[in-house]
Structure formats: structure tokens, C-alpha cells
Design a protein around this motif. Structure first.
Motif, PDB file in Angstrom:
ATOM      1  N   LEU A   2      -0.156  18.228   5.394  1.00  0.00           N
ATOM      2  CA  LEU A   2      -0.352  16.922   4.793  1.00  0.00           C
ATOM      3  C   LEU A   2       0.138  15.834   5.738  1.00  0.00           C
ATOM      4  N   PRO A   3      -0.565  14.705   5.776  1.00  0.00           N
ATOM      5  CA  PRO A   3      -0.107  13.623   6.643  1.00  0.00           C
ATOM      6  C   PRO A   3       1.157  12.975   6.088  1.00  0.00           C
ATOM      7  N   CYS A   4       1.977  12.479   6.977  1.00  0.00           N
ATOM      8  CA  CYS A   4       3.200  11.776   6.603  1.00  0.00           C
ATOM      9  C   CYS A   4       2.851  10.298   6.408  1.00  0.00           C
ATOM     10  N   VAL A   5       3.192   9.757   5.246  1.00  0.00           N
ATOM     11  CA  VAL A   5       2.919   8.350   4.945  1.00  0.00           C
ATOM     12  C   VAL A   5       4.240   7.653   4.656  1.00  0.00           C
ATOM     13  N   LYS A   6       4.527   6.594   5.399  1.00  0.00           N
ATOM     14  CA  LYS A   6       5.729   5.783   5.203  1.00  0.00           C
ATOM     15  C   LYS A   6       5.296   4.470   4.576  1.00  0.00           C
ATOM     16  N   THR A   7       5.859   4.126   3.429  1.00  0.00           N
ATOM     17  CA  THR A   7       5.532   2.875   2.752  1.00  0.00           C
ATOM     18  C   THR A   7       6.499   1.792   3.218  1.00  0.00           C
ATOM     19  N   ILE A   8       5.933   0.662   3.619  1.00  0.00           N
ATOM     20  CA  ILE A   8       6.727  -0.469   4.093  1.00  0.00           C
ATOM     21  C   ILE A   8       6.256  -1.720   3.365  1.00  0.00           C
ATOM     22  N   GLU A   9       7.189  -2.548   2.959  1.00  0.00           N
ATOM     23  CA  GLU A   9       6.836  -3.788   2.274  1.00  0.00           C
ATOM     24  C   GLU A   9       6.300  -4.815   3.269  1.00  0.00           C
ATOM     25  N   TYR A  10       5.323  -5.570   2.826  1.00  0.00           N
ATOM     26  CA  TYR A  10       4.685  -6.636   3.603  1.00  0.00           C
ATOM     27  C   TYR A  10       5.736  -7.539   4.257  1.00  0.00           C
ATOM     28  N   ASP A  79       2.630  -7.600   9.148  1.00  0.00           N
ATOM     29  CA  ASP A  79       2.136  -8.793   8.472  1.00  0.00           C
ATOM     30  C   ASP A  79       0.681  -8.663   8.027  1.00  0.00           C
ATOM     31  N   ASN A  80       0.164  -7.441   7.964  1.00  0.00           N
ATOM     32  CA  ASN A  80      -1.164  -7.167   7.428  1.00  0.00           C
ATOM     33  C   ASN A  80      -1.064  -6.038   6.426  1.00  0.00           C
ATOM     34  N   VAL A  81      -1.565  -6.282   5.234  1.00  0.00           N
ATOM     35  CA  VAL A  81      -1.570  -5.250   4.194  1.00  0.00           C
ATOM     36  C   VAL A  81      -2.625  -4.214   4.545  1.00  0.00           C
ATOM     37  N   THR A 106       2.093  -5.165  -0.680  1.00  0.00           N
ATOM     38  CA  THR A 106       2.707  -6.367  -1.236  1.00  0.00           C
ATOM     39  C   THR A 106       2.978  -6.124  -2.713  1.00  0.00           C
ATOM     40  N   PRO A 107       3.958  -6.839  -3.281  1.00  0.00           N
ATOM     41  CA  PRO A 107       4.218  -6.673  -4.706  1.00  0.00           C
ATOM     42  C   PRO A 107       3.093  -7.245  -5.569  1.00  0.00           C
ATOM     43  N   VAL A 108       2.273  -8.136  -5.012  1.00  0.00           N
ATOM     44  CA  VAL A 108       1.183  -8.761  -5.762  1.00  0.00           C
ATOM     45  C   VAL A 108      -0.136  -8.446  -5.073  1.00  0.00           C
ATOM     46  N   ASP A 113      -5.197 -10.532   1.019  1.00  0.00           N
ATOM     47  CA  ASP A 113      -4.655  -9.462   1.852  1.00  0.00           C
ATOM     48  C   ASP A 113      -5.589  -8.266   2.003  1.00  0.00           C
ATOM     49  N   GLU A 114      -6.296  -7.937   0.936  1.00  0.00           N
ATOM     50  CA  GLU A 114      -7.100  -6.723   0.972  1.00  0.00           C
ATOM     51  C   GLU A 114      -8.235  -6.830  -0.033  1.00  0.00           C
ATOM     52  N   TYR A 115      -9.431  -6.431   0.368  1.00  0.00           N
ATOM     53  CA  TYR A 115     -10.590  -6.475  -0.518  1.00  0.00           C
ATOM     54  C   TYR A 115     -10.559  -5.340  -1.524  1.00  0.00           C
ATOM     55  N   SER A 116     -11.227  -5.554  -2.647  1.00  0.00           N
ATOM     56  CA  SER A 116     -11.383  -4.498  -3.640  1.00  0.00           C
ATOM     57  C   SER A 116     -12.292  -3.414  -3.072  1.00  0.00           C
ATOM     58  N   LEU A 117     -12.141  -2.197  -3.570  1.00  0.00           N
ATOM     59  CA  LEU A 117     -12.991  -1.088  -3.169  1.00  0.00           C
ATOM     60  C   LEU A 117     -14.391  -1.323  -3.731  1.00  0.00           C
ATOM     61  N   PRO A 118     -15.429  -1.385  -2.883  1.00  0.00           N
ATOM     62  CA  PRO A 118     -16.783  -1.637  -3.392  1.00  0.00           C
ATOM     63  C   PRO A 118     -17.242  -0.536  -4.356  1.00  0.00           C
ATOM     64  N   ASP A 119     -18.060  -0.923  -5.337  1.00  0.00           N
ATOM     65  CA  ASP A 119     -18.585   0.041  -6.314  1.00  0.00           C
ATOM     66  C   ASP A 119     -19.463   1.097  -5.650  1.00  0.00           C
ATOM     67  N   THR A 120     -20.038   0.779  -4.502  1.00  0.00           N
ATOM     68  CA  THR A 120     -20.942   1.700  -3.812  1.00  0.00           C
ATOM     69  C   THR A 120     -20.224   2.647  -2.853  1.00  0.00           C
ATOM     70  N   THR A 121     -18.888   2.620  -2.830  1.00  0.00           N
ATOM     71  CA  THR A 121     -18.121   3.475  -1.928  1.00  0.00           C
ATOM     72  C   THR A 121     -18.354   4.947  -2.255  1.00  0.00           C
ATOM     73  N   LEU A 122     -18.701   5.730  -1.239  1.00  0.00           N
ATOM     74  CA  LEU A 122     -18.895   7.173  -1.426  1.00  0.00           C
ATOM     75  C   LEU A 122     -17.536   7.860  -1.341  1.00  0.00           C
ATOM     76  N   LEU A 123     -17.264   8.721  -2.279  1.00  0.00           N
ATOM     77  CA  LEU A 123     -16.012   9.460  -2.308  1.00  0.00           C
ATOM     78  C   LEU A 123     -16.296  10.934  -2.075  1.00  0.00           C
ATOM     79  N   CYS A 124     -15.322  11.651  -1.520  1.00  0.00           N
ATOM     80  CA  CYS A 124     -15.506  13.077  -1.289  1.00  0.00           C
ATOM     81  C   CYS A 124     -14.188  13.813  -1.514  1.00  0.00           C
ATOM     82  N   GLY A 125     -14.281  15.114  -1.561  1.00  0.00           N
ATOM     83  CA  GLY A 125     -13.090  15.949  -1.663  1.00  0.00           C
ATOM     84  C   GLY A 125     -12.369  15.808  -2.992  1.00  0.00           C
TER      85      GLY A 125
END
Length: 137
Positions: A2-10, A79-81, A106-108, A113-125
Motif C-alpha cells: 500500500l502507498p504511504c500517504v501523509k496528510t498535511i494541512e494547507y 500552498d496547493n490543495v 484545508t478545513p473548508v 482550491d480544488e474542483y469537484s469530481l466530474p459526474d463523467t469520471t470513470l472509476l475502477c477497482g
């Protein structure tokens, strides 16, 4: 593995220290992000080494080299979400775990900062059956 993910605040300021105990030069890359290489030297890094950092005419970059039996230090502000990948330049090293993902949050939620996931996004797995995250407002 599994990949290692470190969460950092904006807008968190971080110091990342790389040490190389091997006989070959190692290189690490941070995707789509700039940082400042402020120090490097022989041997092991210690807190006293901060006195030797170049804080006056430092250059920004995306990759850092760590010479044999040496250390290198980078400083940066997230400084980028989003999610960013810090990894070894050698594929064999990434496979062995010399990479990590940094999730800048970010807490909000905001479209600034970041766009919503488009409805047409293909998901897998494993995520195909999971609900999509709520849209940002």
C-alpha cells in the motif's frame, strides 16, 4: 504494498531531510511542486546542521540529489490543495517503498482550491462501488 500517504494541512511549512548511507547518488522528485534546497553535507544530519543552511540565495527546484554518505534538506510550504507524490527517481526504489503521497487538505472545501469530481469520471477497482465525494460549494 500500500502507498504511504501523509496528510498535511494547507499552508504548512515543512523541512524534509534526506540521508543516503549508500555508495551511489540518490535523487528524489516532487511532482508539480517547487521546494528550496537549503543544505547538504557529508555524514549524518543533526539539528546543529541547521546553522549551515543557505537561507539567502537559495534556488527552487523539483528534484534533489543526495550524494553518497551524505544528507540533503529541502524546505517548502504546501500552498496547493491536492495530493502530491514525493518519490525516488529510480523505479526499483519506488517499488521498494521510496515514495510517499502527501495529501494537502484545508478545513473548508472550496472550488478556489480544488474542483469537484466530474459526474463523467470513470472509476475502477475497489472504488467503483463507493459513493463519490460530495461536491464542493
Amino acid at each position: 504494498m500500500l502507498p504511504c500517504v501523509k496528510t498535511i494541512e494547507y499552508q504548512t511549512f515543512v523541512e524534509i531531510i534526506f540521508e543516503n548511507s549508500e555508495k551511489a547518488v540518490l535523487a528524489y522528485h516532487l511532482d508539480d511542486y517547487s521546494f528550496f534546497l537549503v543544505g547538504m553535507g557529508p555524514g549524518k544530519w543533526s539539528p546543529e546542521k541547521r546553522k549551515t543552511y543557505n537561507m539567502l540565495d537559495v534556488v527552487s527546484g523539483h528534484a534533489v540529489h543526495v550524494f553518497p554518505k551524505s544528507w540533503s534538506v529541502i524546505l517548502m510550504t504546501f500552498d496547493n490543495v491536492g495530493i502530491w507524490n514525493l518519490r525516488s527517481e529510480l523505479w526499483e526504489r519506488r517499488y521498494l517503498g521510496q515514495q510517499l503521497y502527501i495529501s494537502v487538505q484545508t478545513p473548508v472545501w472550496s472550488l478556489r482550491d480544488e474542483y469537484s469530481l466530474p459526474d463523467t469520471t470513470l472509476l475502477c477497482g475497489a472504488i467503483v462501488s463507493l459513493p463519490k465525494p460530495p461536491p464542493y460549494t
